[in-house]
Write a protein that holds these residues in place. Structure first.
Motif, PDB file in Angstrom:
ATOM      1  N   ALA A   1      44.976   7.680 -23.402  1.00  0.00           N
ATOM      2  CA  ALA A   1      46.059   6.793 -23.819  1.00  0.00           C
ATOM      3  C   ALA A   1      47.060   7.518 -24.717  1.00  0.00           C
ATOM      4  CB  ALA A   1      45.478   5.580 -24.545  1.00  0.00           C
ATOM      5  N   VAL A   2      46.555   8.284 -25.682  1.00  0.00           N
ATOM      6  CA  VAL A   2      47.455   9.024 -26.571  1.00  0.00           C
ATOM      7  C   VAL A   2      48.250  10.056 -25.771  1.00  0.00           C
ATOM      8  CG1 VAL A   2      47.567  10.651 -28.497  1.00  0.00           C
ATOM      9  CG2 VAL A   2      46.082   8.630 -28.654  1.00  0.00           C
TER      10      VAL A   2
ATOM     11  N   LEU B   1      47.238  -8.449 -26.829  1.00  0.00           N
ATOM     12  CA  LEU B   1      48.226  -7.502 -27.347  1.00  0.00           C
ATOM     13  C   LEU B   1      48.207  -6.170 -26.617  1.00  0.00           C
ATOM     14  CD1 LEU B   1      47.653  -8.015 -31.207  1.00  0.00           C
ATOM     15  CD2 LEU B   1      49.525  -8.953 -29.821  1.00  0.00           C
ATOM     16  N   ARG B   2      47.187  -5.955 -25.812  1.00  0.00           N
ATOM     17  CA  ARG B   2      46.999  -4.595 -25.307  1.00  0.00           C
ATOM     18  C   ARG B   2      48.076  -4.194 -24.305  1.00  0.00           C
ATOM     19  NH1 ARG B   2      41.918  -3.576 -21.427  1.00  0.00           N
ATOM     20  NH2 ARG B   2      42.639  -4.672 -19.566  1.00  0.00           N
ATOM     21  N   GLU B   3      48.350  -2.883 -24.263  1.00  0.00           N
ATOM     22  CA  GLU B   3      49.471  -2.330 -23.503  1.00  0.00           C
ATOM     23  C   GLU B   3      48.998  -1.299 -22.484  1.00  0.00           C
ATOM     24  OE1 GLU B   3      52.982  -2.234 -26.722  1.00  0.00           O
ATOM     25  OE2 GLU B   3      51.127  -1.321 -27.462  1.00  0.00           O
ATOM     26  N   ASN B   4      47.814  -1.497 -21.945  1.00  0.00           N
ATOM     27  CA  ASN B   4      47.275  -0.548 -20.967  1.00  0.00           C
ATOM     28  C   ASN B   4      48.225  -0.310 -19.807  1.00  0.00           C
ATOM     29  OD1 ASN B   4      45.027  -1.295 -22.642  1.00  0.00           O
ATOM     30  ND2 ASN B   4      43.636  -0.593 -21.048  1.00  0.00           N
TER      31      ASN B   4
ATOM     32  N   GLY C   1      50.353   3.209 -18.374  1.00  0.00           N
ATOM     33  CA  GLY C   1      49.941   3.784 -17.092  1.00  0.00           C
ATOM     34  C   GLY C   1      48.443   3.916 -16.949  1.00  0.00           C
ATOM     35  N   LEU C   2      47.701   3.047 -17.643  1.00  0.00           N
ATOM     36  CA  LEU C   2      46.245   3.122 -17.602  1.00  0.00           C
ATOM     37  C   LEU C   2      45.621   2.174 -16.579  1.00  0.00           C
ATOM     38  CD1 LEU C   2      45.552   3.278 -21.438  1.00  0.00           C
ATOM     39  CD2 LEU C   2      45.237   5.138 -19.793  1.00  0.00           C
ATOM     40  N   LEU C   3      46.421   1.315 -15.969  1.00  0.00           N
ATOM     41  CA  LEU C   3      45.871   0.435 -14.947  1.00  0.00           C
ATOM     42  C   LEU C   3      45.412   1.278 -13.756  1.00  0.00           C
ATOM     43  CD1 LEU C   3      48.340  -2.603 -14.991  1.00  0.00           C
ATOM     44  CD2 LEU C   3      46.194  -2.290 -16.220  1.00  0.00           C
ATOM     45  N   GLY C   4      44.306   0.893 -13.185  1.00  0.00           N
ATOM     46  CA  GLY C   4      43.724   1.707 -12.112  1.00  0.00           C
ATOM     47  C   GLY C   4      42.759   2.739 -12.641  1.00  0.00           C
TER      48      GLY C   4
END
Length: 332
Positions: free
Chosen positions: A199-200, A296-299, A303-306
């Protein structure tokens, strides 16, 4: 559209979360990554002696925390500083790093804030967290110095927390005992170390400005993401699947989450460091649901979906830490 930040410096690149962030940054190939580390000591601690720097670093800069010029020199030419360190490190360690970073010309800082979501006032998630006041004060300090910060609200680290003994998630694997907070059904959000790293890295791969999403959208705010939203009961079910145990083989007791929080406070006030961990963990399981940051999450924006993770696989990693004895290095 501007380019991403190029030169990234990270403190404790071989540490618990720092190693995963460093490896992810290096692997995506968009940055030069420099490790900022304390100079060699004649008698290193076991943790220092066993730490291995990730491969692919641009440079390793040894510094003396008591020498401001040493820190400034090490950070010259960097665009962003990532600070990862033990939450119980001396309070002035982070301030020394921030002062040096700003003097060296660094405009972006990711301070040592990995965990809860902390509003600037006493409302919302994190309002009872003992780390909130320190966290907010650090933000204001960075802003007053003319730089910008990005905080990381990833919840607790799952593998670390599950393997870390009864004071964290209530699990004691050696005794096969579990303390449920209330009924053990309140969900909270948490993240694996690999997800924190990815994520970072994905955040810092974004252009600084000119499009959406871009880094500017997280200037002076937290980035919120997580691997799972789970309760203690969900974790127990995963532990049983991974270990092959039956629930009847575990001794299960209960303690009220608020009572546990207050007990942790009293322990900490009395000088027992374990109480600090106990109160932090008990708070996210309060029935008010403040520990669940799903809304609140911003996955997706990162670009973390999938890239959804498997809870049982993360539990298997945690069990491995217990069986290898590595988890004992992280005890309070």
């Amino acid at each position: 559209m501007s380019a991403p930040l190029q030169n990234i410096a990270i403190v404790r690149a071989s540490g618990q979360v720092g190693s995963f962030i460093t490896k992810a940054l290096i692997s995506q190939g968009k940055h030069t990554v420099t490790a900022i580390t304390r100079g060699h000591k004649p008698t290193p601690t076991p943790r220092n002696s066993s730490a291995q720097m990730p491969a692919g670093l641009h440079a390793i800069k040894e510094v003396d925390y008591d020498s401001h010029p040493s820190l400034v020199t090490a950070m010259q030419g960097q665009d962003l500083l990532i600070i990862t360190m033990n939450v119980l490190a001396p309070r002035d360690s982070q301030t020394k790093l921030i002062d040096a970073a700003i003097e060296a010309g660094i405009k972006w800082i990711m301070p040592n804030q990995y965990g809860g979501y902390y509003a600037d006032d006493d409302s919302g998630p994190g309002k009872d967290d003992m780390l909130r006041d320190i966290t907010v004060a650090t933000r204001r300090y960075i802003e007053a110095k003319g730089a910008s910060w990005i905080g990381v609200a990833c919840g607790f680290w799952y593998e670390f927390s599950l393997s870390g003994g009864e004071i964290r998630y209530g699990f004691d694997f050696e005794k096969k005992s579990l303390t449920l907070f209330d009924e053990g059904t309140v969900k909270h959000t948490c993240s694996t170390w690999p997800l924190v790293g990815r994520a970072v890295a994905k955040l810092l791969a974004l252009p600084v400005s000119g499009g959406s999403p871009c880094l500017e959208e997280w200037r002076n705010r937290q980035v919120v993401f997580s691997s799972f939203a789970v309760s203690q009961r969900d974790m127990l079910a995963s532990v049983l699947r991974v270990t092959g145990d039956e629930e009847g083989e575990w001794r299960i007791t209960r303690e009220g989450s608020r009572e546990r929080f207050e007990r942790g406070q009293e322990m900490f006030k009395g000088g027992e460091i374990a109480g600090f961990g106990m109160l932090l963990y008990a708070r996210v399981f309060f029935p008010d649901g403040d520990g669940d940051l799903t809304g609140l999450r911003e996955n997706g924006r990162l670009g973390l979906l999938g890239e959804e993770e498997d809870l049982d696989e993360a539990t298997r990693v945690a069990v491995g830490y217990v069986e290898s004895g590595k988890a004992k290095e992280w005890s309070f």
